[in-house]
Design a protein around this motif. Structure first.
Motif, PDB file in Angstrom:
ATOM      1  N   ASN A  94       0.651  -1.085  -0.094  1.00 47.32           N
ATOM      2  CA  ASN A  94       0.036   0.000  -0.066  1.00 47.32           C
ATOM      3  C   ASN A  94       0.991   1.295  -0.018  1.00 47.32           C
ATOM      4  O   ASN A  94       1.787   1.407   1.031  1.00 47.32           O
ATOM      5  N   THR A  95       0.700   1.966  -1.147  1.00 45.40           N
ATOM      6  CA  THR A  95       1.459   3.280  -0.920  1.00 45.40           C
ATOM      7  C   THR A  95       0.746   4.609  -0.698  1.00 45.40           C
ATOM      8  O   THR A  95       0.987   5.632  -1.092  1.00 45.40           O
ATOM      9  N   ALA A  96      -0.437   4.146   0.219  1.00 47.59           N
ATOM     10  CA  ALA A  96      -1.024   5.350   0.569  1.00 47.59           C
ATOM     11  C   ALA A  96      -0.100   6.341   1.513  1.00 47.59           C
ATOM     12  O   ALA A  96       0.814   5.695   2.206  1.00 47.59           O
ATOM     13  N   SER A  97      -0.250   7.615   1.417  1.00 44.55           N
ATOM     14  CA  SER A  97       0.541   8.533   2.029  1.00 44.55           C
ATOM     15  C   SER A  97      -0.058   9.859   1.669  1.00 44.55           C
ATOM     16  O   SER A  97      -0.486  10.462   0.913  1.00 44.55           O
TER      17      SER A  97
ATOM     18  N   ASN B 177      -2.331   9.313  -3.867  1.00 42.72           N
ATOM     19  CA  ASN B 177      -2.471   8.192  -3.178  1.00 42.72           C
ATOM     20  C   ASN B 177      -2.961   8.209  -1.719  1.00 42.72           C
ATOM     21  O   ASN B 177      -3.192   7.194  -1.348  1.00 42.72           O
ATOM     22  N   ALA B 178      -3.452   9.282  -1.651  1.00 46.70           N
ATOM     23  CA  ALA B 178      -4.100   9.234  -0.195  1.00 46.70           C
ATOM     24  C   ALA B 178      -5.270   8.638   0.205  1.00 46.70           C
ATOM     25  O   ALA B 178      -5.488   8.338   1.444  1.00 46.70           O
ATOM     26  N   HIS B 179      -6.065   8.273  -0.795  1.00 45.93           N
ATOM     27  CA  HIS B 179      -7.258   7.314  -0.863  1.00 45.93           C
ATOM     28  C   HIS B 179      -7.196   5.912  -0.949  1.00 45.93           C
ATOM     29  O   HIS B 179      -8.069   5.327  -0.854  1.00 45.93           O
ATOM     30  N   LEU B 180      -5.766   5.244  -0.909  1.00 44.03           N
ATOM     31  CA  LEU B 180      -5.604   3.976  -1.190  1.00 44.03           C
ATOM     32  C   LEU B 180      -5.838   3.104   0.095  1.00 44.03           C
ATOM     33  O   LEU B 180      -6.231   1.991   0.049  1.00 44.03           O
ATOM     34  N   ASP B 181      -5.796   3.898   1.338  1.00 45.60           N
ATOM     35  CA  ASP B 181      -6.266   2.966   2.547  1.00 45.60           C
ATOM     36  C   ASP B 181      -7.780   2.492   2.253  1.00 45.60           C
ATOM     37  O   ASP B 181      -8.173   1.477   2.749  1.00 45.60           O
ATOM     38  N   GLU B 182      -8.840   3.341   2.098  1.00 45.33           N
ATOM     39  CA  GLU B 182      -9.945   2.898   1.486  1.00 45.33           C
ATOM     40  C   GLU B 182      -9.984   1.877   0.507  1.00 45.33           C
ATOM     41  O   GLU B 182     -10.826   0.910   0.713  1.00 45.33           O
ATOM     42  N   VAL B 183      -9.298   2.028  -0.527  1.00 47.68           N
ATOM     43  CA  VAL B 183      -9.138   0.886  -1.599  1.00 47.68           C
ATOM     44  C   VAL B 183      -8.510  -0.421  -0.982  1.00 47.68           C
ATOM     45  O   VAL B 183      -9.196  -1.553  -1.229  1.00 47.68           O
ATOM     46  N   ALA B 184      -7.667  -0.107  -0.210  1.00 48.78           N
ATOM     47  CA  ALA B 184      -7.025  -1.492   0.696  1.00 48.78           C
ATOM     48  C   ALA B 184      -8.186  -2.080   1.601  1.00 48.78           C
ATOM     49  O   ALA B 184      -8.005  -3.465   1.431  1.00 48.78           O
ATOM     50  N   THR B 185      -9.068  -1.348   2.009  1.00 51.91           N
ATOM     51  CA  THR B 185     -10.029  -2.084   2.739  1.00 51.91           C
ATOM     52  C   THR B 185     -10.957  -3.071   1.971  1.00 51.91           C
ATOM     53  O   THR B 185     -11.338  -4.139   2.209  1.00 51.91           O
ATOM     54  N   SER B 186     -11.205  -2.518   0.710  1.00 51.38           N
ATOM     55  CA  SER B 186     -12.149  -3.475  -0.280  1.00 51.38           C
ATOM     56  C   SER B 186     -11.379  -4.424  -0.605  1.00 51.38           C
ATOM     57  O   SER B 186     -11.947  -5.837  -0.763  1.00 51.38           O
ATOM     58  N   VAL B 187      -9.897  -4.372  -0.978  1.00 53.33           N
ATOM     59  CA  VAL B 187      -9.247  -5.425  -1.364  1.00 53.33           C
ATOM     60  C   VAL B 187      -9.078  -6.603  -0.070  1.00 53.33           C
ATOM     61  O   VAL B 187      -9.361  -7.676  -0.474  1.00 53.33           O
ATOM     62  N   ARG B 188      -8.995  -5.936   1.055  1.00 51.13           N
ATOM     63  CA  ARG B 188      -8.956  -7.029   2.217  1.00 51.13           C
ATOM     64  C   ARG B 188     -10.318  -7.859   2.311  1.00 51.13           C
ATOM     65  O   ARG B 188     -10.145  -9.045   2.546  1.00 51.13           O
ATOM     66  N   ASP B 189     -11.372  -6.917   1.953  1.00 47.27           N
ATOM     67  CA  ASP B 189     -12.547  -7.751   1.982  1.00 47.27           C
ATOM     68  C   ASP B 189     -12.625  -9.149   1.019  1.00 47.27           C
ATOM     69  O   ASP B 189     -13.396  -9.971   1.324  1.00 47.27           O
TER      70      ASP B 189
END
Length: 572
Positions: free
Chosen positions: A44-47, A53-65
């Motif tokens: 995850n390159t969110a930062s 890339n600041a929104h990639l934590d939200e994208v990561a949540t969907s990947v995790r699910d």
């Protein structure tokens, strides 16, 4: 099919090592996590310092699910993030470091596969370089472009209009107050640049390579369909591990052939050349700059997007996206090249359509009939240079002009607006010391701003020559990636103000019109040599000692070639 998960080397057994590995990971993981379930990292390159890339934590949540739904164990793995707009001196200086750090983290940890989350220019290339080297099952989710902004009733292309508006300020056509007022209008949502810049290009090229779900690239960052696709990617990641589908099993020469066709048809960034060369180098696939010209030069430009056209990425997505483009050039694609799904890329094109032929043009009515990257050679670029004809002024593609030389970017900034600078619209601006070693890092400075006095005369383009790179959002008749660079002993170091330079794109020629004997007797410019980077320690020292030239991807010499995903020695 995989018979034993890689992570079992950490978690299996009843000895002390297995105990330690399991015990420290039992902070939320159930007993079943350590018996027969694949462990998948989300790189995850969110930062907050990489705004795209600041929104990639939200994208990561969907990947995790999606991973959990398919029976896997999802593990967030923050990796090096490079913000194009903030990092100095240039994000490209750390692309190889980000790739190396990610590779080592993937290799060192108990994971069976990885989902790669990137968006800003260098993040997807660095993630793919890492994945290619470690050769674990891997798949990409791109962060997506921002939504279209407007200013004074007109749409704004992020990046491209920065160059245009700043030149309007320098030329006196726009006040600084209005220029500043346009900032919030240009960046109106999460996501990366919405022009066909490097971020958009690398997401689309990654889809053409076959490393993400077909049809995903170009989905706007705020679009809920991005989260749905991220969920689906998480599910597919589990399937990849079960099938042992790694980059080396589906990425081949045909994949890069398709990426080059796509690059030309979308009018993509020249930065894709150096990134694709580096990714191919990690896989051990022979790819050269000449291949971009051979495969892509005659491919028609079908996408009418800034900086080469009028529209923006939100329009591109609603018009049908990359599948609609590739369907028009299907006969130019390698039909056998596979994707991460295990199916050929061309199988996903049957139902593709352009829903707006003004944005994605039919092949019979292209934006330009032949607009791929052109490779130039000559005594000024023995190992090649590139130019993007789609972004150039047609009347300048054949040109002979007097060189006006700048020995460094600092020299350029100090003199370009000097009213006494001896320059006219036919001059060729030459900037050196901006290659991988010289700067260091090969910055995006090749699209040099024009002299203010010429802007005031209405001049909006000139031939420019540089050993650096050009922003994917930029435009103009710019020769870049001149190789070897000046700092590596290239002939660019010998050019003097007043020399004549010949550019002939149809003939693929970049020539310094100076007799060979005179050129051989010249010494490199002392002013230029004194400005070359000379770090004494740290990453920059390592980088300069080992970075290769642009024609091979500007990777480090000891990182080329895949080394596989060995488990490594035990540590306890």
């Amino acid at each position: 099919m995989v018979t034993e998960f890689r992570s079992a080397h950490w978690y299996g057994g009843d000895d002390r090592n297995g105990y330690i590995h399991r015990a420290w990971m039992r902070r939320g993981l159930p007993d079943s996590a350590f018996s027969g379930r694949p462990h998948i990292a989300i790189a995850n390159t969110a930062s907050d310092l990489t705004p795209c890339n600041a929104h990639l934590d939200e994208v990561a949540t969907s990947v995790r699910d999606g991973i959990h739904e398919a029976g896997g164990i999802a593990l967030n793995l923050p990796v090096v993030s490079l913000g194009e707009t903030n990092v100095r001196p240039t994000a490209m200086l750390w692309r190889n470091m980000a790739a190396m750090a990610t590779e080592e983290l993937l290799r060192a940890n108990p994971i069976d596969g990885v989902v790669l989350l990137g968006g800003c220019d260098k993040t997807i290339p660095s993630l793919l370089m890492a994945a290619a080297s470690v050769d674990l099952p891997a798949i990409v989710v791109p962060g997506g472009p921002m939504l279209t902004g407007t200013f004074r009733g007109k749409v704004l292309g992020c990046g491209t209009d920065v160059w245009r508006l700043s030149e309007d300020v320098r030329g006196g056509a726009l006040s600084r107050e209005e220029f500043t007022r346009s900032e919030s209008a240009m960046i109106r949502s999460r996501g990366h640049c919405n022009t066909m810049g490097t971020a958009s290009t690398m997401a689309l090229v990654a889809e053409a390579l076959g490393v993400l779900l077909p049809g995903l690239a170009g989905t706007p960052a705020p679009d809920s369909r991005l989260l749905s696709a991220a969920h689906g990617t998480g599910r597919l990641a589990v399937e990849l591990i079960a099938a042992d589908r790694r980059p080396s099993t589906f990425l081949g020469a045909g994949s890069f052939h398709n990426a080059i066709v796509a690059l030309a048809a979308i009018g993509g960034s020249t930065n894709a050349v150096v990134h694709l060369l580096a990714i191919a180098g990690r896989l051990g696939i022979p790819l050269t700059v000449a291949d971009f010209d051979r495969i892509g030069a005659d491919v028609p430009l079908l996408v009418d997007l800034q900086p080469a056209g009028r529209y923006l990425m939100e329009d591109f997505h609603r018009a049908g996206g990359l599948p609609a483009v590739l369907r028009e050039v299907r006969d130019l694609l390698d039909p056998a090249a596979l994707t991460v799904t295990g199916r050929p890329l061309v199988e996903y094109l049957d139902d593709a359509r352009s829903w707006d032929p003004a944005v994605i043009r039919p092949r019979a009515d292209p934006v330009q009939p032949a607009a791929g990257i052109a490779m130039l050679r000559g005594n000024l670029a023995p190992d090649g240079a590139i130019i993007k004809p789609a972004a150039a002024s047609p009347e300048l593609l054949r040109h002979r002009g007097r060189a006006v030389v700048f020995d460094s970017i600092e020299d350029f900034h100090a003199r370009i607006d000097d009213p006494d600078l001896d320059v006219d619209r036919d001059s060729v601006l030459v900037l050196r010391g901006c290659g991988p070693r010289g700067y260091p890092g090969m910055p995006e400075v090749s699209n040099m701003p024009l002299p203010r006095k010429l802007l005031a005369q209405g001049v909006r383009d000139m031939v420019r020559v540089c050993d650096g790179r050009m922003s994917g959002t930029a435009y103009g008749t710019v020769v870049l990636h001149v190789t070897p660079e000046a700092a590596a002993g290239g002939p660019l170091a010998l050019v003097r103000t007043g020399d004549h330079i010949v550019l002939d794109v149809p003939s693929r020629l970049l020539e310094l019109d100076v007799p060979a004997g005179e050129l051989a007797a010249r010494q490199p410019s002392e002013a230029s040599a004194s400005a070359y980077a000379a770090p004494s320690r740290g990453w920059q020292r390592l980088y300069i000692d080992h970075v290769q030239q642009a024609d091979t991807g500007a990777d480090l010499d000891f990182l080329t070639g895949s080394s596989g995903s060995h488990v490594g020695r035990e540590s306890h």
